[in-house]
Design an enzyme around this catalytic site. Structure first.
Site, short mmCIF file in Angstrom:
data_model
loop_
_atom_site.label_atom_id
_atom_site.label_comp_id
_atom_site.label_asym_id
_atom_site.label_seq_id
_atom_site.Cartn_x
_atom_site.Cartn_y
_atom_site.Cartn_z
N PRO A 95 9.51 -4.62 -10.68
CA PRO A 95 11.23 -4.58 -10.98
C PRO A 95 11.92 -3.40 -9.83
CG PRO A 95 10.37 -3.06 -12.55
CD PRO A 95 8.85 -3.53 -12.03
N THR A 96 11.17 -2.67 -9.05
CA THR A 96 11.69 -1.77 -8.46
C THR A 96 12.25 -2.19 -7.04
OG1 THR A 96 9.73 -0.75 -7.40
CG2 THR A 96 10.39 0.01 -9.36
N CYS A 97 13.14 -1.45 -6.47
CA CYS A 97 13.78 -1.99 -5.13
C CYS A 97 12.87 -1.19 -4.08
CB CYS A 97 15.16 -1.11 -4.87
SG CYS A 97 16.22 -1.85 -5.98
N ASP A 98 11.50 -1.37 -4.07
CA ASP A 98 10.68 -0.93 -3.18
C ASP A 98 9.81 -2.37 -2.88
OD1 ASP A 98 8.21 -0.16 -1.73
OD2 ASP A 98 8.96 2.04 -2.01
N ASN B 87 13.87 4.66 -9.17
CA ASN B 87 14.95 3.79 -9.74
C ASN B 87 15.71 3.73 -10.97
OD1 ASN B 87 14.38 0.52 -7.88
ND2 ASN B 87 14.25 2.65 -7.02
#
Ligand code: PLP
Length: 377
Positions: A323-326, A367
């Site tokens: 789910p992270t922005c990476d 995050n």
């Protein structure tokens, strides 16, 4: 795996967010299984696999010893009821002041793989027992630990000789055949190298007494793995082959094999989408990923079994992501993961065999996601 106790816990408690649930009954069975498979070996549980206090307390009460990587892990093992004589400081990379702190706690068993480390121990923990780690090829392991730890066998001879010269107890040799090792013959190769070190040193009057055969015992993910009994027999055969009837004292350090199958992660489908209308690649995003505890999916090394409420429906491969922005937070893409086509946002899934190397790999607040919660039952 998801035992009835784990299923019941999830059904009644309905914990919010991704979490690991670990069944101590399975850990106990695993410990007794190792004891039965290798009755002559002492068991040093590799604390890093899962240092939950409940796990450490159970193992301490069963008589386990502990392989630790830091002073913090030594203190956790002591807090769980282990005495210092049941603790090994098995990391080959230690600060001298940490060696001194371990020694002050009463720990006198240390891993080394070079003369520089031996010198630190001679200064900070005089008279201690040391074992030298030799390199293995890591062949056959799904999570190899090669290169970084250990030295070639010929150098181990020099390292242990210098230990003796500096007043330490040159105690033995260790190796690790690589984690999630399913090739029974890898212990044979490592024991061949180990026995060479023993023989060379005997010629110089240095009598080693111990072989630390490390971890590597696998847990079941998508396919069956050999039983502890099969490992025990292969190891016993190799020991007899290289040491004859003068068997040294032996140690094993199971981590994954002790706790892996005792835990299950409950996660939730956050999104199912595609990148274009005519794109047939389906992306499934969970509320857990590489930074939330599934770090061993790095390079798609460990492939977990995922159970969904829609198993039995038509299956199609998908890219599975966290789910992270990476953009590194993708678990399976090169080798897409088959999941039911009907899988939907909000579905809860179970990621099996996640008792080892998950909670401790989880980021603290990347995050803004909280670290993986764990319930030990
Ligand atoms: C990590 C580690 C272990 C445990 O390995 P598993 O493959 O999880 O059994 C054992 N010994 C040492 C020295 C380790 O670093």
């Amino acid at each position: 795996m998801a035992t009835q106790r784990i299923i019941d816990f999830l059904d009644t408690r309905r914990p919010e967010g991704p979490c690991l649930v670990l069944d101590l009954d399975v850990v106990r069975e695993n410990y007794l299984g190792f004891e039965k498979a290798l009755p002559e070996s002492r068991i040093f549980y590799a604390v890093k696999a899962n240092p939950a206090p409940e796990v450490l307390r159970l193992l301490a009460s069963l008589g386990s010893c502990f392989d630790t990587a830091s002073v913090a892990e030594i203190e956790m093992a002591l807090d769980a009821g282990a005495t210092a004589d049941r603790i090994s400081y098995g990391n080959t990379i230690k600060k001298e002041r940490d060696i001194a702190r371990a020694f002050a706690h009463g720990v006198d068993l240390f891993a080394v793989d070079c003369v520089e480390e031996v010198e630190k121990i001679a200064r900070a923990a005089p008279g201690s027992r040391v074992f030298c780690r030799v390199l293995t090829d890591g062949e056959g392991a799904e999570w190899p630990l090669s290169r970084k730890f250990g030295c070639v066998p010929a150098m181990a001879v020099d390292v242990l000789r210098s230990a003796k010269e500096l007043g330490l107890d040159a105690y033995g040799v260790s190796f690790h055949v690589g984690s999630q090792q399913t090739d029974l013959s890898s212990w044979d190769r490592a024991l061949a190298d180990t026995s060479m070190v023993f023989r060379e040193l005997v010629k110089e009057g240095v009598n080693l007494r111990m072989v630390n055969m490390g971890g590597g015992f696998p847990t079941r993910y998508l396919s069956d793995v050999p039983t502890a009994q099969a490992y025990g027999m292969a190891i016993f055969d190799a020991l007899s082959k290289y040491f004859g009837n003068r068997l040294p004292e032996t140690i094993i350090e199971p981590g994954r094999g002790m706790v892996g199958n005792a835990g299950v992660i409950k996660a939730e489908v956050v999104l199912v989408s595609r990148k274009a209308d005519n794109d047939n690649v389906r992306w499934v995003y969970l509320d857990i990923g590489k930074f939330g505890g599934l770090a061993e999916t790095m390079d798609e090394a460990i492939r977990y079994q995922i159970v969904t409420p829609r198993d039995g429906d038509e299956m199609q491969p998908c890219v599975l992501a966290g789910p992270t922005c990476d953009s590194a937070d993708v678990m399976y893409e090169k080798n897409p993961y088959p999941l039911p086509v009907s899988l939907s946002i909000g579905d809860e899934v179970l990621i099996e065999g996640t008792g080892a190397y998950t909670t401790t790999y989880s980021a603290v607040a990347f995050n803004g996601f909280e670290p993986l919660r764990s319930y030990v039952i």
